[in-house]
Every structure is written in C-alpha cells, then in structure tokens.
Design a protein around this motif. Structure first.
Motif, PDB file in Angstrom:
ATOM      1  N   UNK A   1      10.323   3.650  -3.732  1.00  0.00           N
ATOM      2  CA  UNK A   1       9.343   4.511  -2.830  1.00  0.00           C
ATOM      3  C   UNK A   1       9.702   4.035  -1.799  1.00  0.00           C
ATOM      4  N   UNK A   2       9.856   5.044  -1.335  1.00  0.00           N
ATOM      5  CA  UNK A   2      11.189   5.730   0.417  1.00  0.00           C
ATOM      6  C   UNK A   2       9.077   5.932   0.344  1.00  0.00           C
ATOM      7  N   UNK A   3       9.281   5.324   2.061  1.00  0.00           N
ATOM      8  CA  UNK A   3       8.047   5.843   3.160  1.00  0.00           C
ATOM      9  C   UNK A   3       8.497   5.916   4.120  1.00  0.00           C
TER      10      UNK A   3
ATOM     11  N   UNK B   1       1.093  -3.193   5.370  1.00  0.00           N
ATOM     12  CA  UNK B   1       0.745  -3.363   3.872  1.00  0.00           C
ATOM     13  C   UNK B   1       1.477  -3.377   2.881  1.00  0.00           C
ATOM     14  N   UNK B   2       2.241  -2.581   2.470  1.00  0.00           N
ATOM     15  CA  UNK B   2       3.959  -2.445   1.652  1.00  0.00           C
ATOM     16  C   UNK B   2       4.492  -3.572   2.037  1.00  0.00           C
ATOM     17  N   UNK B   3       5.152  -4.270   3.391  1.00  0.00           N
ATOM     18  CA  UNK B   3       5.774  -4.986   3.936  1.00  0.00           C
ATOM     19  C   UNK B   3       5.240  -6.289   3.673  1.00  0.00           C
ATOM     20  N   UNK B   4       3.947  -6.377   3.987  1.00  0.00           N
ATOM     21  CA  UNK B   4       3.133  -7.943   3.916  1.00  0.00           C
ATOM     22  C   UNK B   4       3.283  -8.297   2.752  1.00  0.00           C
TER      23      UNK B   4
ATOM     24  N   UNK C   1       8.572  -3.105  -7.884  1.00  0.00           N
ATOM     25  CA  UNK C   1       8.992  -1.937  -6.830  1.00  0.00           C
ATOM     26  C   UNK C   1       9.972  -1.960  -5.841  1.00  0.00           C
ATOM     27  N   UNK C   2      10.329  -0.840  -5.222  1.00  0.00           N
ATOM     28  CA  UNK C   2      11.522  -1.374  -4.909  1.00  0.00           C
ATOM     29  C   UNK C   2      11.532  -0.656  -2.974  1.00  0.00           C
ATOM     30  N   UNK C   3      10.972  -1.000  -2.085  1.00  0.00           N
ATOM     31  CA  UNK C   3       9.893  -0.891  -0.849  1.00  0.00           C
ATOM     32  C   UNK C   3      11.265  -0.264  -0.141  1.00  0.00           C
ATOM     33  N   UNK C   4      10.877   0.952   0.597  1.00  0.00           N
ATOM     34  CA  UNK C   4      12.296   1.387   0.980  1.00  0.00           C
ATOM     35  C   UNK C   4      11.327   2.045   2.328  1.00  0.00           C
ATOM     36  N   UNK C   5      10.854   0.691   3.821  1.00  0.00           N
ATOM     37  CA  UNK C   5      10.282   1.117   4.674  1.00  0.00           C
ATOM     38  C   UNK C   5      11.196   1.636   6.672  1.00  0.00           C
TER      39      UNK C   5
END
Length: 278
Positions: A92-94, A28-31, A40-44
C-alpha cells in the motif's frame, strides 16, 4: 502439466489528492504499522525515505511534463520499489503528491491535468505488479477553500480566497478527472472514494484498507487516531502568511516563519477558532 503461473504482487497506490484526509490516513497507518506488518507493506512519505523524492518528482512532472521529468519520476518510483521486502504481501503506497501539483501550486489552476499520465508512468514502471489506484475526492465547495489555505501555507500562494475561487471557477467536477484517468489506464484500475463517505470513527482510510483486503473487524481492532491531522491554520494566521508571501521572502526564512506561526496561532486572533480540520 505446466507450472501454475505466479500471481503478480498487488500494489495499491493511494494518490491522495491533497486536502482529502491523506495526512490523517497516513498517520493512522503508521500508528498501526506493527499490527499491519503481516498483512500489508506500508509506504508513506516518512522523513528521509525515498517516498519524499517520489512526491517531488510527481509534482515536478505535473508542472513541466517532458521526457526528462517523466524519466525522473520513473527513477524515483524504482528507488521506492527496490526497498520492498522479498515476499508476496500486498503493498500500500500512499502519497498525496503523486497526484501532481494542486491548484495554487506553481501557477497550476486546472484539476490535475497530468494525473492520467502519472498513473500511466506508475503502472508501466511497476509492470511486475498488479497495480490499481485509489483516489479520494471531497465536495468542491469545501475542498477549494482548504486547498487555498494550504497553498498559502506551503506553496507561497499570495492571492486572496476570492481571487483563488475566481481562478478555479472553471474547474470541472471530479467525474471529469476520473474519466480522464480511465481513458488512459482503464476503468478497472482506478477506484474513486468520497471523503464524505469515510466513517468518522477514529480509523481514517477505512475505505482504502477495505480495498486493500482488510475486513472491518481487523480495521476496528487497530488503534484509533485520536488527534486532528494537519489542521487548517486559523484565518488570522493564514492572512498573515498570505501577506508575507507577497514579499517573496527567501524560502528557508519563510519556512522558519511558518513554523513559528504554527506554534503561536493564538497571536493572530484572540476570538476566532481554527476554521476546519482539512
């Protein structure tokens, strides 16, 4: 008057744990990465990213806590943090594997015994950030069978579900794990979220995004996830892989078989639908 002290950049670390909806949350975050880019900076754990080695380092440390594996975990986190853009956006690191090895992986039978130390290592390594941690939990009677099926699928676990339940019958409640983490990093730095409290509205991770500062209106505006993430294999496929695990097949060859099974589960049962989605 002196200069105002700069507020530390926020780092929200989603620890998972495994089988609590992390895959759907990350998809969902990547979508919605573009829609979230100014907030947000997203790290997955995307393929080829330094997040993959970070997860492996956390699992390795949890299975063999020592100075060497702790330093490897620190180095892996630094490799992730150095990729961050030079701005003040919260990060946000997940990664569910940051929790360490789940029961059934590498002989682990306890409830994330190294996780408190992992949170300490992360916080100390990211000392320039304002770090807090979010951990999802799931009702144990549902979580354990799902963990068993995942261990069979990904970790080569070869024992039956009754065996696994017997091995893990002494697991404490999630409150025990949270208390152990709080004893190391303090109660203010760990947020526990029940998977059962997540709204089933196509926006997995809503409670995590709220914690990251997004209001519901902004979350509602994100594109919903319209597919089941990481569905559990049906019972026939899982039993086939469990028996295959007893043969101690070469890991590369076993991975090829798992891929084949994933694409052809109908061959292992004609009547029984997939059991569960997590």
């Amino acid at each position: 008057m002196g200069k105002a002290q700069k507020t530390a950049r926020r780092l929200i670390v989603h620890l998972g744990v495994q089988k609590t909806g992390s895959t759907g949350l990350q998809r969902h975050l990547q979508l919605n990465a573009d829609a979230l880019a100014d907030r947000l900076i997203l790290l997955t754990p995307e393929k080829g990213s330094p997040m993959r080695p970070l997860g492996r380092a956390a699992v390795a440390y949890s299975l063999a806590p020592a100075e060497k594996t702790a330093r490897a975990l620190e180095d892996a986190l630094r490799e992730v943090l150095v990729t961050l853009p030079d701005n003040d956006l919260p990060v946000l690191l997940s990664h569910e594997n940051l929790a360490g090895a789940m029961p059934g992986n590498g002989g682990e039978t306890a409830l994330y015994p190294a996780l408190p130390q992992i949170t300490r290592i992360v916080r100390e390594t990211a000392a320039d950030f304002a770090v807090d941690f979010v951990i999802y939990t799931r009702e144990m009677s549902n979580w354990k069978p799902s963990v068993w099926a995942q261990a069979v699928r990904t970790d080569g676990y070869a024992r039956t579900l009754p065996d696994f339940l017997d091995e893990t019958k002494a697991l404490p409640a999630w409150d025990d794990l949270i208390a152990r983490i709080e004893n190391v990093i303090g109660a203010a730095n760990i947020i526990s979220v029940r998977l059962e409290d997540e709204p089933k509205d196509g926006h997995p991770g809503r409670l995590l995004l709220r914690h990251a500062g997004l209001p519901d209106a902004q979350i509602d505006a994100l594109d919903p996830l319209d597919e089941t993430a990481n569905p559990r294999f049906n019972s026939g496929s899982t039993e086939f892989l469990r028996r295959l695990n007893e043969a101690a097949l070469n890991p590369h060859a076993r991975g090829k078989v798992v891929d084949l099974v994933a694409r052809a589960q109908h061959l292992f049962t004609a009547d029984t639908p997939s059991e569960g989605t997590l």
